[in-house]
Write an enzyme that holds these catalytic residues in place. Structure first.
Site, PDB file in Angstrom:
ATOM      1  N   CYS A   1       8.729  -5.090 -14.629  1.00 40.73           N
ATOM      2  CA  CYS A   1       8.405  -3.932 -15.082  1.00 40.73           C
ATOM      3  C   CYS A   1       9.364  -2.612 -15.049  1.00 40.73           C
ATOM      4  O   CYS A   1       9.380  -1.679 -15.581  1.00 40.73           O
ATOM      5  CB  CYS A   1       7.018  -3.240 -14.548  1.00 40.73           C
ATOM      6  SG  CYS A   1       7.030  -3.345 -12.919  1.00 40.73           S
TER       7      CYS A   1
ATOM      8  N   CYS B   1       2.184  -3.817  -7.898  1.00 43.00           N
ATOM      9  CA  CYS B   1       2.662  -2.494  -7.312  1.00 43.00           C
ATOM     10  C   CYS B   1       2.489  -2.383  -5.664  1.00 43.00           C
ATOM     11  O   CYS B   1       3.412  -1.928  -4.989  1.00 43.00           O
ATOM     12  CB  CYS B   1       1.871  -1.490  -7.857  1.00 43.00           C
ATOM     13  SG  CYS B   1       2.170  -1.297  -9.708  1.00 43.00           S
TER      14      CYS B   1
END
Lengths: 231, 162
Positions: free
Chosen positions: B60, B129
């Site tokens: 990402c 994350c």
């Protein structure tokens, strides 16, 4: 052991077909039945995937499953594409399948037109952008794309990315934004060249690493664009 | 502060506020870390008792820096972070700096991404994350340990040569 198992499965699966029984529609063995036009029922040639239009009644056919985007856009399966040729092909295809041209056709055909048009948009966008083109090419070559759980630890490179991000976040005038824009552009061009060279030598691991770097710069480019848009 | 805002700019136009973020699907805990950031900033990476972890997520394009300041007793007395990425990445690293403060190096190494994800109620699509935040903590502590080992080597050499 495996061969024996395979023989066992083959024997039990073979359907018992008598001459008098109607031919089985869904045969476990034998070639798949020839695809037919949804509108007139004619057999469709299945040479290189389903044709766009039925040779008999000219009705638009649905797109095939798992289309090869390079083939669809008449491009060689290569990282180097001719952007102008790609655009010409895109426009030519859309002129043929765009829903605007199927306004008076039956609903099923209109639906297929929408599917084709979306697919062509997706193919065009994927192949036009070097990052998405590279990632798609890696997938075609059986390489796994970067996983979400992968972690980069290249300090020197990440520090550079951090620096640019910080400069961008703190930038107060257009001059600095322009500088950063130029820097990103130069880096992207450099990386694109390196990716092209890696693909040319079939060095997919290197291409994957370089494409990961490109991702960081793509994000920076997006952030910069957002900063330029007056809120 | 500016870094935080810029980082989330792609998702959240400045000024839209917490309401919009929640509508977009961010849990209020994540929004809280975004609106009220804790420990954003930098420590002196050249200081002997500061460990710096710099990690990135190639899928990402998120980048995360986490720094810890450790005292002579091996306790983390200060921590700072800077993250450029989505709201969940920012919140994960912000929470990480909160959690490492007051812990010893060994205690901080035990922080798991699953704990961070649970605390922030991260959806499955954002679990990575929290993994990045755990990686950042470990990288910072590894850097600190490396510095201590090399400092020890230097002082031992000096003692031998004296």
């Amino acid at each position: 052991m495996r061969a024996a198992l395979q023989r066992l499965v083959a024997v039990s699966w073979r359907p018992r077909v008598s001459r008098l029984a109607p031919r089985q529609r869904c045969a476990a063995t034998g070639p798949a039945p020839a695809p037919r036009c949804w509108s007139c029922g004619s057999a469709l040639p299945a040479a290189e995937g389903p044709p766009l239009f039925c040779p008999g009644c000219r009705a638009l056919q649905p797109p095939g499953p798992h289309p090869d985007l390079f083939r669809l856009m008449a491009c060689d399966r290569s990282f180097r594409v001719d952007a102008q040729q790609l655009q010409r092909r895109f426009r030519s295809l859309q002129r043929t399948v765009h829903p605007d041209r199927f306004g008076r056709r039956p609903p099923e055909e209109q639906y297929y037109s929408e599917q084709h048009s979306s697919l062509i948009n997706k193919a065009y966008q994927t192949l036009l952008n070097p990052l998405s083109r590279g990632i798609y090419l890696l997938e075609l070559h059986g390489m796994e794309p970067a996983q979400e759980t992968d972690c980069d630890a290249d300090s020197v490179f990440l520090m550079e990315i951090m620096d640019i991000n910080e400069k961008l976040a703190e930038s107060k005038n257009d001059g600095i934004l322009e500088e950063i824009d130029t820097l990103i552009k130069v880096k992207q061009e450099e990386l694109t060249r390196e990716v092209a060279e890696a693909f040319e030598r079939d060095d997919f691991q290197e291409a994957k690493k370089l494409l990961a770097k490109m991702k960081y710069f793509a994000n920076l480019k997006d952030k910069l664009k957002n900063k330029k848009i007056p809120s | 502060m500016a870094a935080l805002r810029a980082a989330g700019a792609a998702l959240l136009r400045p000024g839209r506020g917490a309401e919009a973020a929640t509508r977009l699907g961010y849990h209020k805990k994540v929004v809280d870390h975004y609106e009220n950031p804790r420990n954003v900033g930098s420590l002196d990476r050249n200081a002997k008792n500061v460990g710096t972890g710099l990690v990135g997520a190639p899928a990402c394009g998120d980048v995360m820096k986490l720094q810890v300041e450790v005292d002579e007793n091996g306790k983390i007395v200060d921590a700072r972070f800077k993250t450029f990425g989505c709201g969940s990445a920012i919140a994960s690293s912000s929470l990480a700096t909160e959690w490492v403060k007051g812990k010893t190096v060994d205690e901080a190494l035990k922080i798991k991404n699953t704990d961070i994800a649970k605390e922030l109620c991260l959806p499955p699509v954002k679990l990575h994350c929290s993994m990045l935040a755990e990686d950042a903590i470990k990288a910072a502590l590894a850097d600190y340990k490396l510095k201590q080992d090399s400092n020890k080597e230097v002082s031992e050499k000096k003692a031998n040569n004296a």
